[in-house]
Design an enzyme around this catalytic site. Structure first.
Site, mmCIF file in Angstrom:
data_model
loop_
_atom_site.group_PDB
_atom_site.id
_atom_site.type_symbol
_atom_site.label_atom_id
_atom_site.label_comp_id
_atom_site.label_asym_id
_atom_site.label_seq_id
_atom_site.Cartn_x
_atom_site.Cartn_y
_atom_site.Cartn_z
ATOM 1 C CB SER A 59 -1.433 2.774 9.186
ATOM 2 O OG SER A 59 -1.504 1.451 9.150
HETATM 3 N N1 SAH Z 1 3.028 -0.995 5.758
HETATM 4 C C1 SAH Z 1 2.324 -0.577 4.428
HETATM 5 C C2 SAH Z 1 0.759 -0.753 4.737
HETATM 6 C C3 SAH Z 1 0.457 -1.883 4.632
HETATM 7 S S1 SAH Z 1 -1.217 -2.321 4.575
HETATM 8 C C4 SAH Z 1 2.557 0.843 4.160
HETATM 9 O O1 SAH Z 1 3.496 1.620 5.005
HETATM 10 O O2 SAH Z 1 2.063 1.266 3.140
HETATM 11 C C5 SAH Z 1 -0.887 -4.110 4.581
HETATM 12 C C6 SAH Z 1 -0.242 -4.764 3.550
HETATM 13 O O3 SAH Z 1 -0.019 -6.273 4.076
HETATM 14 C C7 SAH Z 1 -0.880 -5.127 2.380
HETATM 15 O O4 SAH Z 1 -0.205 -4.332 1.137
HETATM 16 C C8 SAH Z 1 -1.149 -6.536 2.064
HETATM 17 O O5 SAH Z 1 -1.107 -6.833 0.791
HETATM 18 C C9 SAH Z 1 -0.189 -7.026 2.935
HETATM 19 N N2 SAH Z 1 -0.379 -8.523 3.331
HETATM 20 C C10 SAH Z 1 -1.481 -9.315 3.756
HETATM 21 N N3 SAH Z 1 -1.131 -10.288 4.005
HETATM 22 C C11 SAH Z 1 0.295 -10.665 3.785
HETATM 23 C C12 SAH Z 1 1.217 -11.700 3.986
HETATM 24 N N4 SAH Z 1 0.731 -12.770 4.441
HETATM 25 N N5 SAH Z 1 2.452 -11.499 3.590
HETATM 26 C C13 SAH Z 1 2.942 -10.283 3.186
HETATM 27 N N6 SAH Z 1 2.141 -9.307 3.075
HETATM 28 C C14 SAH Z 1 0.726 -9.330 3.502
#
Ligand code: SAH
Length: 210
Positions: A59
């Site tokens: 983000s």
């Molecule tokens: N917090 C991260 C950005 C995350 S983007 C950072 O700082 O880089 C959102 C993430 O959520 C993605 O990597 C995606 O694969 C993950 N995601 C989506 N659904 C999920 C679930 N049910 N359980 C765990 N991770 C999930």
């Protein structure tokens, strides 16, 4: 690059967008460039999201700082993040909270998050592979739960795994747009407040979008 980083910190401070100085310090301490692909390093402190592979994004800094402000982290907090991605948000939280769990559903991204956190010498984060829409019961209950993926609604397991007085922060809505919400658990029930609109990548898994 460091100048751009300081400009962001000054901007947040001057606008009183961030009032918790520990958050500004955390942003100052963690090298965002270490969590994004090498070809994007130049853009590390532009206030934009960045691709991290597998169609996922880290983000934009202002969004992350806003969420962390709502979370009101304390040193003693046990935190669960859903969506480890690059590990960057977990790295920021670990500057304040000493126990951070971060669930990631894409194994390759979980491996990336682990490698990035190791490189950054951050030992307080446990990255776990799996469907975080189910929470992570093994380490429950949590003081704080934060989702960095868009949720159709707050999954019931998160509420169950939250301590009394605990806080959940998550973007909730449809896949095109979500409102940031903060929920506090009082007498076993959640009380929610809504904030601005954002667009996150979708939550997958049992309680996610399918
Ligand atoms: N917090 C991260 C950005 C995350 S983007 C950072 O700082 O880089 C959102 C993430 O959520 C993605 O990597 C995606 O694969 C993950 N995601 C989506 N659904 C999920 C679930 N049910 N359980 C765990 N991770 C999930």
């Amino acid at each position: 690059m460091l100048q751009a980083k300081q400009q962001l910190i000054d901007y947040w401070r001057e606008r009183k967008f961030v009032t918790d100085s520990r958050l500004l310090a955390a942003f100052g301490q963690v090298a965002r460039e270490q969590f994004i692909p090498p070809q994007e390093h130049e853009l590390a402190y532009q206030d934009t999201p960045q691709p991290i592979g597998f169609g996922q994004t880290i983000s934009q800094p202002t969004t992350i700082i806003f969420m962390l402000g709502l979370l009101q982290l304390k040193t003693s907090d046990k935190v669960l993040e859903i969506g480890a991605g690059s590990g960057y948000n977990a790295a920021l939280m670990a500057q304040i909270a000493k126990q951070v769990y971060s669930a990631e559903i894409i194994p390759e991204l979980a491996a990336l998050a682990k490698a990035n956190l190791e490189k950054a010498k951050i030992a307080e984060v446990r990255v776990v592979i799996g469907d975080g829409s189910l929470g992570y019961p093994e380490a429950a209950p949590y003081d704080k739960i934060v989702a960095t993926a868009a949720c159709p609604k707050i999954p019931e397991p998160w509420i169950e795994q939250l301590k009394e007085g605990g806080i959940i922060v998550a973007p909730v809505g449809d896949q095109a747009s979500q409102r940031m919400i903060r929920g506090v658990k009082r007498q076993g029930r959640m009380r929610y407040q809504s904030f601005d609109y954002f667009t996150f990548v979708p939550l997958r898994g049992k309680y996610g979008f399918n």
